[in-house]
Design a protein around this motif. Sequence first.
Motif, PDB file in Angstrom:
ATOM      1  N   TYR A  32      40.196   7.856  52.389  1.00 34.18           N
ATOM      2  CA  TYR A  32      40.835   7.943  51.077  1.00 34.18           C
ATOM      3  C   TYR A  32      40.938   6.534  50.538  1.00 34.18           C
ATOM      4  O   TYR A  32      41.423   5.629  51.226  1.00 34.18           O
ATOM      5  CB  TYR A  32      42.216   8.582  51.200  1.00 34.18           C
ATOM      6  CG  TYR A  32      42.970   8.676  49.892  1.00 34.18           C
ATOM      7  CD1 TYR A  32      44.102   7.913  49.678  1.00 34.18           C
ATOM      8  CD2 TYR A  32      42.539   9.528  48.884  1.00 34.18           C
ATOM      9  CE1 TYR A  32      44.789   7.991  48.481  1.00 34.18           C
ATOM     10  CE2 TYR A  32      43.215   9.609  47.689  1.00 34.18           C
ATOM     11  CZ  TYR A  32      44.341   8.847  47.494  1.00 34.18           C
ATOM     12  OH  TYR A  32      45.014   8.922  46.314  1.00 34.18           O
ATOM     13  N   ILE A  34      41.702   3.985  46.961  1.00 32.74           N
ATOM     14  CA  ILE A  34      42.504   4.031  45.747  1.00 32.74           C
ATOM     15  C   ILE A  34      42.513   2.660  45.080  1.00 32.74           C
ATOM     16  O   ILE A  34      42.418   1.627  45.767  1.00 32.74           O
ATOM     17  CB  ILE A  34      43.928   4.519  46.101  1.00 32.74           C
ATOM     18  CG1 ILE A  34      44.717   4.903  44.874  1.00 32.74           C
ATOM     19  CG2 ILE A  34      44.667   3.523  46.976  1.00 32.74           C
ATOM     20  CD1 ILE A  34      45.973   5.697  45.220  1.00 32.74           C
ATOM     21  N   TYR A  36      44.660   0.285  42.231  1.00 30.88           N
ATOM     22  CA  TYR A  36      45.879   0.091  41.454  1.00 30.88           C
ATOM     23  C   TYR A  36      45.679  -1.078  40.495  1.00 30.88           C
ATOM     24  O   TYR A  36      44.946  -2.018  40.784  1.00 30.88           O
ATOM     25  CB  TYR A  36      47.070  -0.219  42.366  1.00 30.88           C
ATOM     26  CG  TYR A  36      47.626   0.980  43.073  1.00 30.88           C
ATOM     27  CD1 TYR A  36      47.104   1.397  44.294  1.00 30.88           C
ATOM     28  CD2 TYR A  36      48.672   1.708  42.520  1.00 30.88           C
ATOM     29  CE1 TYR A  36      47.617   2.503  44.946  1.00 30.88           C
ATOM     30  CE2 TYR A  36      49.190   2.817  43.165  1.00 30.88           C
ATOM     31  CZ  TYR A  36      48.657   3.208  44.377  1.00 30.88           C
ATOM     32  OH  TYR A  36      49.161   4.307  45.005  1.00 30.88           O
ATOM     33  N   PHE A  46      48.849   3.323  39.664  1.00 30.83           N
ATOM     34  CA  PHE A  46      47.650   4.044  40.080  1.00 30.83           C
ATOM     35  C   PHE A  46      46.670   4.155  38.917  1.00 30.83           C
ATOM     36  O   PHE A  46      47.062   4.447  37.794  1.00 30.83           O
ATOM     37  CB  PHE A  46      48.043   5.439  40.548  1.00 30.83           C
ATOM     38  CG  PHE A  46      46.894   6.396  40.707  1.00 30.83           C
ATOM     39  CD1 PHE A  46      46.537   7.247  39.679  1.00 30.83           C
ATOM     40  CD2 PHE A  46      46.177   6.431  41.884  1.00 30.83           C
ATOM     41  CE1 PHE A  46      45.478   8.124  39.815  1.00 30.83           C
ATOM     42  CE2 PHE A  46      45.115   7.314  42.032  1.00 30.83           C
ATOM     43  CZ  PHE A  46      44.767   8.166  40.996  1.00 30.83           C
ATOM     44  N   PHE A  89      44.205  -4.037  42.627  1.00 22.80           N
ATOM     45  CA  PHE A  89      44.293  -3.949  44.077  1.00 22.80           C
ATOM     46  C   PHE A  89      43.563  -2.705  44.562  1.00 22.80           C
ATOM     47  O   PHE A  89      43.721  -1.623  43.990  1.00 22.80           O
ATOM     48  CB  PHE A  89      45.754  -3.840  44.525  1.00 22.80           C
ATOM     49  CG  PHE A  89      46.547  -5.100  44.336  1.00 22.80           C
ATOM     50  CD1 PHE A  89      47.356  -5.261  43.226  1.00 22.80           C
ATOM     51  CD2 PHE A  89      46.475  -6.118  45.269  1.00 22.80           C
ATOM     52  CE1 PHE A  89      48.089  -6.419  43.042  1.00 22.80           C
ATOM     53  CE2 PHE A  89      47.212  -7.286  45.091  1.00 22.80           C
ATOM     54  CZ  PHE A  89      48.017  -7.429  43.980  1.00 22.80           C
TER      55      PHE A  89
END
Lengths: 113, 111
Positions: A32, A34, A36, A46, A89
């Motif tokens: 997973y 992600i 930011y 997010f 990030f």
Amino acid sequence: GESVGLHLPTLSVQEGDNSIINCAYSNSASDYFIWYKQESGKGPQFIIDIRSNVGEKKDQRIAVTLNKTAKHFSLHITETQPEDSAVYFCAASMSARGQNFVFGPGTSLAVLP
Amino acid sequence: GAGVSQSPSNKVTEKGKDVELRCDPISGHTALYWYRQSLGQGLEFLIYFQGNSAPDKSGLPSDRFSAERTGGSVSTLTIQRTQQEDSAVYLCASSPDLEAFFGQGTRLTVV
């Protein structure tokens, strides 16, 4: 354990150009990923995520691509705007519960007029 | 609002004093994280709570740092005998499953 790193600490692009920010991860079990966005004086927000069973995901001007073989994932911003200026990030984790996020050090994106 | 709330937003303390930082997560979120962000730096993991499981404390930098999460909701991060190097923004995040939602952070300054 996992370590996550960004290829460039800073990136400058002309307004209207496309931006790509890359992120490498070390743990092949991570599934997973992600991104930011953090504006000055605010907490990270997010923007987009992707699971390992998908190669690409889009949301309007934002997209994320994943290369599991190379163990890196990228944030793509099309027609970069001044409001996109921020620190971005990346983070990777294993989706099984009990795993925390490992964040990269951040890339500062500056959009030039 | 329904977001993650942290208090205080700013805290100035004298070296050697204890401080408590509070995090109110989004209602129903089972996971809660604390991170530390020094000026211009990335996010340093401190501690992670998930439901009723034992917390992952592997990121706490010293035994002066501790955290609790009462009733699976509010969390407090305590720093004892603060040092100047503890000065940073302390960020809390909560998550229902995978995506984490961050608060605005507490800016701690140790003088």
